[in-house]
Design a protein around this motif. Sequence first.
Motif, short mmCIF file in Angstrom:
data_model
loop_
_atom_site.label_atom_id
_atom_site.label_comp_id
_atom_site.label_asym_id
_atom_site.label_seq_id
_atom_site.Cartn_x
_atom_site.Cartn_y
_atom_site.Cartn_z
N ARG A 181 1.05 6.47 -7.03
CA ARG A 181 0.09 7.45 -7.37
C ARG A 181 0.35 8.88 -7.19
O ARG A 181 0.02 9.69 -8.27
CB ARG A 181 -1.08 7.05 -6.69
CG ARG A 181 -1.93 5.90 -6.99
CD ARG A 181 -3.17 5.44 -6.07
NE ARG A 181 -4.15 4.66 -6.84
CZ ARG A 181 -4.70 3.84 -6.03
NH1 ARG A 181 -4.71 3.86 -4.67
NH2 ARG A 181 -5.48 2.80 -6.62
N SER A 182 1.17 9.27 -6.06
CA SER A 182 1.49 10.88 -5.92
C SER A 182 2.47 11.27 -7.04
O SER A 182 2.02 12.35 -7.63
CB SER A 182 2.18 10.98 -4.43
OG SER A 182 1.55 10.41 -3.60
N LEU A 199 -2.83 -5.02 -4.60
CA LEU A 199 -2.95 -5.22 -3.12
C LEU A 199 -3.38 -6.54 -2.64
O LEU A 199 -2.91 -7.09 -1.61
CB LEU A 199 -3.99 -3.96 -2.62
CG LEU A 199 -3.29 -2.73 -2.94
CD1 LEU A 199 -4.60 -1.61 -2.45
CD2 LEU A 199 -2.15 -2.33 -2.19
N TYR A 248 -7.15 1.28 -11.64
CA TYR A 248 -8.03 0.88 -10.58
C TYR A 248 -7.98 -0.57 -10.41
O TYR A 248 -7.85 -1.20 -9.34
CB TYR A 248 -9.37 1.38 -10.62
CG TYR A 248 -10.13 1.05 -9.31
CD1 TYR A 248 -10.09 1.77 -8.29
CD2 TYR A 248 -11.07 -0.01 -9.46
CE1 TYR A 248 -10.82 1.48 -7.06
CE2 TYR A 248 -11.83 -0.42 -8.33
CZ TYR A 248 -11.72 0.51 -7.51
OH TYR A 248 -12.40 0.22 -6.06
N SER A 258 0.68 -1.13 0.06
CA SER A 258 0.07 -0.04 -0.14
C SER A 258 0.75 1.25 0.02
O SER A 258 0.44 2.25 -0.74
CB SER A 258 -0.97 -0.08 1.40
OG SER A 258 -0.16 -0.05 2.40
N HIS A 259 2.02 1.23 0.67
CA HIS A 259 2.75 2.26 0.53
C HIS A 259 3.55 2.57 -0.83
O HIS A 259 3.42 3.90 -1.17
CB HIS A 259 4.24 2.23 1.68
CG HIS A 259 3.49 2.28 3.13
ND1 HIS A 259 4.43 1.75 4.09
CD2 HIS A 259 2.58 2.45 3.69
CE1 HIS A 259 3.61 2.09 5.25
NE2 HIS A 259 2.35 2.40 5.10
N ARG A 260 3.93 1.47 -1.49
CA ARG A 260 4.35 1.67 -2.76
C ARG A 260 3.32 2.18 -3.71
O ARG A 260 3.56 2.99 -4.56
CB ARG A 260 4.94 0.24 -3.24
CG ARG A 260 5.05 -0.02 -4.89
CD ARG A 260 5.80 1.51 -5.56
NE ARG A 260 7.09 1.52 -4.78
CZ ARG A 260 8.37 1.12 -5.45
NH1 ARG A 260 7.94 0.67 -6.87
NH2 ARG A 260 9.52 1.55 -4.90
N LEU A 261 2.10 1.76 -3.74
CA LEU A 261 1.02 2.13 -4.49
C LEU A 261 0.85 3.79 -4.22
O LEU A 261 0.53 4.45 -5.26
CB LEU A 261 -0.19 1.52 -4.31
CG LEU A 261 -1.34 1.61 -5.16
CD1 LEU A 261 -0.96 1.17 -6.76
CD2 LEU A 261 -2.61 0.64 -4.90
N SER A 262 0.78 4.11 -3.02
CA SER A 262 0.42 5.43 -2.62
C SER A 262 1.56 6.23 -3.24
O SER A 262 1.20 7.29 -3.84
CB SER A 262 0.22 5.69 -1.06
OG SER A 262 0.16 6.88 -0.68
N ASN A 263 2.92 5.77 -2.84
CA ASN A 263 3.96 6.45 -3.59
C ASN A 263 3.77 6.88 -5.03
O ASN A 263 4.07 7.98 -5.46
CB ASN A 263 5.21 5.89 -3.09
CG ASN A 263 6.45 6.88 -3.19
OD1 ASN A 263 6.32 7.96 -3.76
ND2 ASN A 263 7.59 6.41 -2.98
N ALA A 275 -4.45 -1.82 -9.53
CA ALA A 275 -4.05 -1.53 -8.12
C ALA A 275 -4.62 -2.60 -7.18
O ALA A 275 -4.23 -2.98 -6.07
CB ALA A 275 -4.37 0.00 -7.80
N TYR A 328 0.52 11.54 -10.15
CA TYR A 328 -0.56 12.68 -10.03
C TYR A 328 0.50 13.83 -10.65
O TYR A 328 -0.32 14.77 -11.40
CB TYR A 328 -0.85 12.74 -8.82
CG TYR A 328 -2.02 13.98 -8.75
CD1 TYR A 328 -3.41 14.06 -9.18
CD2 TYR A 328 -1.38 15.18 -7.92
CE1 TYR A 328 -4.18 15.23 -8.99
CE2 TYR A 328 -2.32 16.24 -7.79
CZ TYR A 328 -3.73 16.09 -8.28
OH TYR A 328 -4.53 17.17 -8.15
#
Length: 218
Positions: free
Chosen positions: A31-32, A79, A72, A24-29, A75, A35
Motif C-alpha cells: 500500500r505504501s 489477510l 479493499y 499484514s506487513h506485506r500488505l502495508s508495504n 486485501a 500510494y
Amino acid sequence: MKAKVLRDFKAPDMVPYDGTSDPSHRLSNFRSRMYLTDASDATRCKAFPTTLTKTAVKWFDNLPPISITSFYDLANKFLARLSIQKDKARHAPSLLGIKQGDWESLQNYMERFNKACLDIQNLPTEAAIMGLINGLREGPSNQSISKKHPTSINEVQERAEKYNNMEENSRIGKTSKTGFSYPSRDRDKEPRKKEDQPTEKPRKYHNYTPLRVSLVDV
C-alpha cells in the motif's frame, strides 16, 4: 486511457511474497509503494498478484472469477486466508521443527533459530530454551549446553558462543597442520646439491709406464 495506464504501469519492485511471513506487513508495504505512485484502485488490484509467489499466488489463482469488487475487498480476503498460514507457523511449537543439520555449524543453527524466534510474538523464555536445546544435534555441543539447565536465552547463547570458539579453534588447528612443507622422509628424497654429489670416478687406462724395479721392492 485506462488500458494505456495499466500497460505502462510498472509493478512495485518487491521480493515475491510466498505466504510464510506476516501478510499484514506485506500488505502495508504494498500500500505504501502504491500510494507513492498514485495508482488507482483497479491498478492496485491488477498489480498486487504480481508480487505473490508459491502458496500466496496459488490462493489468488483459486479465487472465483469476478469475486473481487475492489482492492479493499482483495486485501481483506488476502489477510483472512494468509493469516491462517501465519498462525500455523508462528507459534512457539513451530520451533520444535528447527533442527541442526548433520554438518551444520552451531553458529549457523543459532542464527536460524534466533531469526525464527523474532517472528513469534510474546514467546515464553522457557519455550525458546526448550526449542533450542531440542533442535541441537546429538554430540558434545548438546551435552555442553544442556548439562545444566539454562534459565535464560542469554545464558544459552553464552554457552553456545564458548562452544563456537572451541569449534573454530579446532578447525584452525587442523588447517595449520595441513601445510605444503615436505615431510622429513620426503626431504631425504630431494636431489642433493651439486657440491654434495660424489666426484667423478677416475678413468681406467690400458697402457702404463713400465716399472724399473720389481713389485716386491716397490
